[in-house]
Structure formats: C-alpha cells, structure tokens
Design an enzyme around this catalytic site. Structure first.
Site, PDB file in Angstrom:
ATOM      1  N   GLY A 106      -5.062   9.562  18.288  1.00 38.39           N
ATOM      2  CA  GLY A 106      -4.032   8.625  17.829  1.00 38.39           C
ATOM      3  C   GLY A 106      -3.876   8.749  16.320  1.00 38.39           C
ATOM      4  O   GLY A 106      -4.453   9.653  15.694  1.00 38.39           O
ATOM      5  N   HIS A 133      21.969  16.614  -3.086  1.00 38.47           N
ATOM      6  CA  HIS A 133      21.396  17.946  -2.887  1.00 38.47           C
ATOM      7  C   HIS A 133      20.590  18.338  -4.117  1.00 38.47           C
ATOM      8  O   HIS A 133      21.049  18.103  -5.227  1.00 38.47           O
ATOM      9  CB  HIS A 133      22.520  18.968  -2.681  1.00 38.47           C
ATOM     10  N   GLU A 145      -9.466  14.109  23.387  1.00 34.81           N
ATOM     11  CA  GLU A 145      -8.466  13.097  23.759  1.00 34.81           C
ATOM     12  C   GLU A 145      -8.345  13.003  25.275  1.00 34.81           C
ATOM     13  O   GLU A 145      -8.286  14.016  25.967  1.00 34.81           O
ATOM     14  CB  GLU A 145      -7.111  13.478  23.113  1.00 34.81           C
ATOM     15  N   ARG A 203     -13.933 -12.152   4.193  1.00 30.75           N
ATOM     16  CA  ARG A 203     -14.368 -11.008   3.368  1.00 30.75           C
ATOM     17  C   ARG A 203     -14.506 -11.422   1.914  1.00 30.75           C
ATOM     18  O   ARG A 203     -13.914 -12.411   1.492  1.00 30.75           O
ATOM     19  CB  ARG A 203     -13.266  -9.939   3.358  1.00 30.75           C
TER      20      ARG A 203
HETATM   21  C1  LIG Z   1      -8.084   3.327   9.086  1.00 36.66           C
HETATM   22  C2  LIG Z   1      -6.839   2.521   9.295  1.00 36.66           C
HETATM   23  C3  LIG Z   1      -5.655   2.967   8.749  1.00 36.66           C
HETATM   24  C4  LIG Z   1      -4.503   2.227   8.914  1.00 36.66           C
HETATM   25  N1  LIG Z   1      -3.352   2.691   8.356  1.00 36.66           N
HETATM   26  C5  LIG Z   1      -2.227   1.987   8.506  1.00 36.66           C
HETATM   27  C6  LIG Z   1      -1.031   2.420   7.895  1.00 36.66           C
HETATM   28  O1  LIG Z   1      -0.999   3.434   7.218  1.00 36.66           O
HETATM   29  N2  LIG Z   1       0.078   1.682   8.059  1.00 36.66           N
HETATM   30  C7  LIG Z   1       0.072   0.535   8.811  1.00 36.66           C
HETATM   31  O2  LIG Z   1       1.121  -0.097   8.948  1.00 36.66           O
HETATM   32  N3  LIG Z   1      -1.054   0.081   9.395  1.00 36.66           N
HETATM   33  C8  LIG Z   1      -2.194   0.774   9.254  1.00 36.66           C
HETATM   34  N4  LIG Z   1      -3.343   0.307   9.811  1.00 36.66           N
HETATM   35  C9  LIG Z   1      -3.287  -0.955  10.584  1.00 36.66           C
HETATM   36  C10 LIG Z   1      -3.271  -2.169   9.634  1.00 36.66           C
HETATM   37  O3  LIG Z   1      -4.418  -2.130   8.834  1.00 36.66           O
HETATM   38  C11 LIG Z   1      -3.195  -3.454  10.424  1.00 36.66           C
HETATM   39  O4  LIG Z   1      -2.097  -3.409  11.303  1.00 36.66           O
HETATM   40  C12 LIG Z   1      -3.031  -4.639   9.496  1.00 36.66           C
HETATM   41  O5  LIG Z   1      -4.094  -4.729   8.602  1.00 36.66           O
HETATM   42  C13 LIG Z   1      -2.928  -5.950  10.291  1.00 36.66           C
HETATM   43  O6  LIG Z   1      -2.786  -6.994   9.420  1.00 36.66           O
HETATM   44  P1  LIG Z   1      -3.278  -8.463   9.810  1.00 36.66           P
HETATM   45  O7  LIG Z   1      -2.911  -9.327   8.658  1.00 36.66           O
HETATM   46  O8  LIG Z   1      -2.790  -8.847  11.142  1.00 36.66           O
HETATM   47  O9  LIG Z   1      -4.864  -8.369   9.960  1.00 36.66           O
HETATM   48  P2  LIG Z   1      -6.017  -7.749   9.061  1.00 36.66           P
HETATM   49  O10 LIG Z   1      -5.514  -6.854   8.019  1.00 36.66           O
HETATM   50  O11 LIG Z   1      -7.028  -7.247  10.011  1.00 36.66           O
HETATM   51  O12 LIG Z   1      -6.594  -9.004   8.287  1.00 36.66           O
HETATM   52  C14 LIG Z   1      -7.238 -10.046   8.945  1.00 36.66           C
HETATM   53  C15 LIG Z   1      -8.198 -10.710   7.987  1.00 36.66           C
HETATM   54  O13 LIG Z   1      -8.624 -11.933   8.566  1.00 36.66           O
HETATM   55  C16 LIG Z   1      -9.969 -12.155   8.206  1.00 36.66           C
HETATM   56  N5  LIG Z   1     -10.527 -13.080   9.187  1.00 36.66           N
HETATM   57  C17 LIG Z   1     -10.644 -12.913  10.524  1.00 36.66           C
HETATM   58  N6  LIG Z   1     -11.150 -14.009  11.108  1.00 36.66           N
HETATM   59  C18 LIG Z   1     -11.369 -14.889  10.108  1.00 36.66           C
HETATM   60  C19 LIG Z   1     -11.897 -16.192  10.068  1.00 36.66           C
HETATM   61  N7  LIG Z   1     -12.289 -16.841  11.169  1.00 36.66           N
HETATM   62  N8  LIG Z   1     -12.009 -16.808   8.875  1.00 36.66           N
HETATM   63  C20 LIG Z   1     -11.613 -16.169   7.731  1.00 36.66           C
HETATM   64  N9  LIG Z   1     -11.119 -14.928   7.705  1.00 36.66           N
HETATM   65  C21 LIG Z   1     -10.991 -14.310   8.884  1.00 36.66           C
HETATM   66  C22 LIG Z   1     -10.592 -10.760   8.263  1.00 36.66           C
HETATM   67  O14 LIG Z   1     -11.757 -10.719   7.463  1.00 36.66           O
HETATM   68  C23 LIG Z   1      -9.463  -9.907   7.713  1.00 36.66           C
HETATM   69  O15 LIG Z   1      -9.620  -9.698   6.327  1.00 36.66           O
HETATM   70  C24 LIG Z   1      -4.529   1.009   9.645  1.00 36.66           C
HETATM   71  C25 LIG Z   1      -5.732   0.542  10.177  1.00 36.66           C
HETATM   72  C26 LIG Z   1      -6.873   1.282  10.005  1.00 36.66           C
HETATM   73  C27 LIG Z   1      -8.156   0.755  10.578  1.00 36.66           C
END
Ligand SMILES: Cc1cc2nc3c(=O)[nH]c(=O)nc-3n(C[C@H](O)[C@H](O)[C@H](O)COP(=O)(O)OP(=O)(O)OC[C@H]3O[C@@H](n4cnc5c(N)ncnc54)[C@H](O)[C@@H]3O)c2cc1C
Length: 462
Positions: free
Chosen positions: A178, A441, A199, A35
């Site tokens: 969800g 409180h 759902e 990104r």
């Molecule tokens: C609308 C929404 C709301 C959410 N709200 C919450 C919340 O309130 N609280 C919560 O705990 N979780 C929430 N989540 C879930 C949370 O966003 C994810 O659990 C979390 O982002 C996972 O983190 P991660 O580091 O595993 O992956 P991600 O955050 O998905 O990051 C992975 C990154 O890897 C990069 N990438 C992938 N493949 C490659 C590659 N080959 N080369 C280079 N870069 C790459 C992607 O571009 C991405 O930026 C929400 C999700 C959504 C969609």
C-alpha cells in the site's frame, strides 16, 4: 476545570484544524493531546517525516543516477544516516512547533494528557474534569498488524519504527504494497537496502485502476524493489538483529521463507479509541471499529462528534482537515460540507501517483462507459528535460456530457497537478473546459491539458 464551548480530543490534522476553525467562529475552545507535541500522527510520525526522508533520498538518487548525464561530475554524496534522521526530526519540530504557535495565536487552550469522556458534557484529563458543551473526538488511528507478527519497533517495525532505525538495513522486507509500504520501501531502496515487498493481493495499491497499478509497479521494480504478489505472510520470527518472514503463495501449499534485517509491517491502520470511555457512553461503532457518525459528524450521543481517521472514509490528513473545518461550522450552528467525491489521494514516490474521483473500473461498475483521455509524459517536454518521462495522465469523462468524473496521474509532481482536476471536478467542468484553458509551456501541467484534448479530437503531442 474550565468551561468550554468545545473540547477537541486529539491534535492531529483533524483536531488542530477543527480547533482553529472553532476559535475563528468565536467558540471558546480547548484541545487535548496525549503526545508531547501537537500535530498527531501526520506531523510526528506520518506524512511529514516520511516526506522529509523521501526528499533526502530522492536527492541522493538524482546525484547517483542523473547528475553525470547533465555534466555534473564528481563523487556521489555518501549517506550520514544520523544527520539524515536529524534533518527529518528538525522538519518535524518546525511543523509541530508551528501548530503550537497557531494554538496560541488563536487563543486555544492546549490541555496536556490523555482524555476520557466520563459523561456527556465532561472531559477528564488526569484528575481534572472540564465542562464542554460540545466534544469532538479526533483521536486518529494506530498501526494494524497481522496475526503471527509482533512489532518490536527494532527488527519488526511499523512505519513509526521505520522512520528511526538505528542503521540502514541490508535486507528490508515490507509486508503490504500500500501507500505507506511503497513510500518507505522506496526510501530504503534508494539508500541501498535490498527491498522485497510481500503483498496478499495481486496488484499494488488497491483502489487504483489496473493500468496505474501496472505502471507504478514496473517503475518501482526499475528502482530495485522486488515484489512477491499473491502471497500471505504466515509469521515473522525475529531475533535481536534478524528476522525470518514465512509466507505462503496463494497458488500452492508450500511455505517460503525470506531473511531480513528489518521487517516493515505496512498492512494498514485501525481507529484509535482506547481509554475514551465510548462504550460506557453508548457511542455506536461501525463493524470495523470506527466511530459511527451521521452526515454532520454527530455520533448517536448528543454533543459528541467525531472526525478524521477514527471515522469512516480514507485515512488521509486532508480528509481529516476538511472534516475538522466542517464540523466546527456545524458546532457553531452553520453548515459544514465535505465533498467526499473529490478527495485526492497521493503516493509521494518518484514518480508520484495521484488520483481523484472515480476509477475507470468503478465507473464501469456503475454502468458508465467513460471516455478515457490518456497522455504519456514521454510527450511532455518539461518531464523529459528532468529525466521524468515515465507515466501518464488519465482522465475519465462522461460519454455524453464530457463532464470530468475521475483522474489519475503517474508522473512528476502528480500530487500537485491533481488539484487542477479537483477544482475542475468541484466546478463540474468538462474535458473541453480543461482543453480550452491555456496551460503555460513548458510545464508538467500541459500533460493534463493534452489528456483533456485526448478526450475530444486528440492530443497534439502524441
Ligand atoms: C507513515 C505515514 C505516512 C502518511 N503519509 C500521509 C500523507 O502523505 N498524506 C496524507 O494525507 N496522510 C498520510 N498519512 C495518514 C495521516 O497521518 C492520517 O490520515 C492523519 O494523521 C489523520 O489525522 P487525525 O487528526 O484523524 O488523527 P491523528 O493524526 O492520528 O491524530 C490523533 C491524535 O490524537 C491523540 N489522541 C488519541 N487519543 C487521545 C486521547 N484519549 N487523549 C488525548 N489525545 C489523544 C493522538 O496522540 C494523536 O496525536 C500517513 C500516515 C502514516 C502512518
């Protein structure tokens, strides 16, 4: 073409937190992100923008529904949609910029582009191949859709499209009750959209206890959301500006059709591994397509680890962060640990819903008949003072040892209050320990203490 102790693929909460901990532990670290900005799904299109929108629309709801009774009279604010989106983008920018600052501060190289692993010990980005003694895959997840439903991010949107619609839809159909569907559904309900949630299951938020599900659904209905439960969406037919959602109730054969201006597909997410080259390396995957790891986040290929949404477990930012820190410790030759039994889950609606540990149903399945202490927020002075007397705190404790095994809160600031119970569980505390702890409180947290008292000789204010 540099050489690193560790290269992390993906700069979401798993990857960037892991990078910081690796650097703190003295490892030469790089992070690769495809990104334009750091922070992954969470900061760019997930947790952070959705919470900004929930906050803005909660303020609107308060102004429309609760100001007058507190003597705050006058015209309710009108919605400047462009400005609301700009506010959300600014919040995102501050947070992604903050991660960039942290990378620089910790001397972590940010390699821009999409990474693949051509062979063990190498990470390829564009034409450059970098050496890495260890590789941590933190590539996250992507939206999972349904057969017959094609996302165009304009009329049929994922959560990403729902956070940047060009106008507020009159009719929004949300597929999936969800966390993501309900958070974004309540954003649009507060903005005046007619929101219908379809759902497949018979209750909202699978994994919660039935009493939490029932209360939560009832409170959302009070806010104007309509639910069609036990219904399987068959297809979505979209034109440039409208859609028709065809669903079939589980009982009966007749198909029903809903009209919508926008359809939000919130049916879950799946691990993202495209382009990494895992198959050629022989990295094992689970049946659900996640990268398979052992208890130390190692894959079956030496030197390659994986964390976050791309592996098993709840798809939550803080779970990814914890794994990020722990795997860094492992790579540095130390001990990494995540207590998967104490990972809170929060829904940031109003009221918030927060859970940790086992549910009552899970405990019963394990043959434990827990003692349950429940306290309604109606008996909490602070909650009543701010029009938030709905919901309850529910604690599940072991019938003999009194040890806290699980908790659910539906009510004001539940997502913050749950941490008292997480700490209690980490320390192996009993309900009595919580009940004997003085709580200030008037606070919402007094409801936690009251629920703990209810596990013993009884709550005071109920
Ligand atoms: C609308 C929404 C709301 C959410 N709200 C919450 C919340 O309130 N609280 C919560 O705990 N979780 C929430 N989540 C879930 C949370 O966003 C994810 O659990 C979390 O982002 C996972 O983190 P991660 O580091 O595993 O992956 P991600 O955050 O998905 O990051 C992975 C990154 O890897 C990069 N990438 C992938 N493949 C490659 C590659 N080959 N080369 C280079 N870069 C790459 C992607 O571009 C991405 O930026 C929400 C999700 C959504 C969609």
């Amino acid at each position: 073409m540099a050489s690193y102790d560790v290269i992390i693929i993906g700069a979401g909460p798993g990857g960037y937190v892991s990078a910081i901990r690796c650097a703190q532990l003295g490892l030469k670290t790089a992070i690769v992100e495809g990104r334009e900005t750091l922070g992954g799904t969470c900061l760019n299109v997930g947790c952070i923008p959705s919470k900004a929108m929930l906050h803005a629309t909660h303020m609107l709801h308060e102004a429309e529904h609760n100001f007058a009774s507190m003597g705050l009279k006058g015209k309710s604010p009108s919605v400047d949609w462009k400005q609301m989106l700009a506010y959300k983008d600014e919040v995102v920018g501050q947070n992604t910029g903050g991660v960039e600052f942290l990378m620089k501060k910790n001397k972590i190289d940010w390699i821009k582009g999409w990474a693949s692993i051509p062979e063990v010990g190498k990470v390829k980005v564009g034409d450059d191949v970098h050496d890495a003694k260890n590789i941590i895959v933190a590539s996250g997840s992507e939206v999972a859709t349904l057969p017959g439903v094609e996302i165009d991010e304009k009329v049929v949107v994922s959560s990403t499209g729902a956070l940047e619609l060009n106008k507020i839809p009159k009719k929004l159909v949300v597929i999936g009750a969800g966390v993501i569907g309900l958070e974004l559904g309540s954003v649009y309900a507060r903005l005046g959209s007619e929101v219908t949630v379809v759902e497949y299951m018979s209750a909202v938020c699978p994994g919660f206890d039935a009493d939490v599900q029932r209360t939560f659904k009832r409170l959302l209905e009070k806010q104007g959301l309509t639910f069609i439960m036990d219904a399987a969406v068959q297809k979505v037919d979209a034109t440039k500006s409208k859609a028709k959602v065809t669903y079939k109730p589980k009982a009966g054969d007749a198909e029903e059709v809903l009209d919508a201006d926008v359809v939000l597909v919130a049916t879950g997410r799946k691990p993202y591994v495209d382009g990494l080259g895992l198959e050629a390396l022989g990295v094992k995957r689970t049946e659900r397509g996640q990268i398979a790891t052992d208890a130390q986040w190692a894959t079956n290929v030496k030197g390659i680890y994986a964390i976050g949404d791309v592996i098993e477990g709840p798809m939550l930012a803080h779970k990814a962060e914890d794994e990020g820190m722990a795997v860094a410790e492992v790579v540095a030759g130390k001990h990494g640990h995540v207590n998967y039994g104490v990972i809170p889950g929060v829904v940031y609606t109003t009221p918030e819903v927060a859970t940790v540990g086992a549910t009552e149903a899970q405990l019963k399945e394990q043959g434990i008949k827990p003692k349950v202490g429940k306290f309604m927020f109606m008996g909490n002075a602070r909650a009543k003072a701010v029009h938030q007397g709905d919901g309850f705190v529910k604690l599940m404790v072991h019938p003999e040892t009194d040890r806290l095994l699980g908790a659910a809160i539906i009510g004001p600031a539940a997502g913050d209050m749950i941490h008292e119970l997480c700490v209690a569980m980490e320390f192996g505390a009993s309900a009595e320990d919580i009940a004997l702890t003085c709580h200030a409180h008037p606070t919402y947290s007094e409801a936690v203490r009251e629920a703990a008292l209810a596990c013993g000789d009884g709550a005071i204010h109920s």
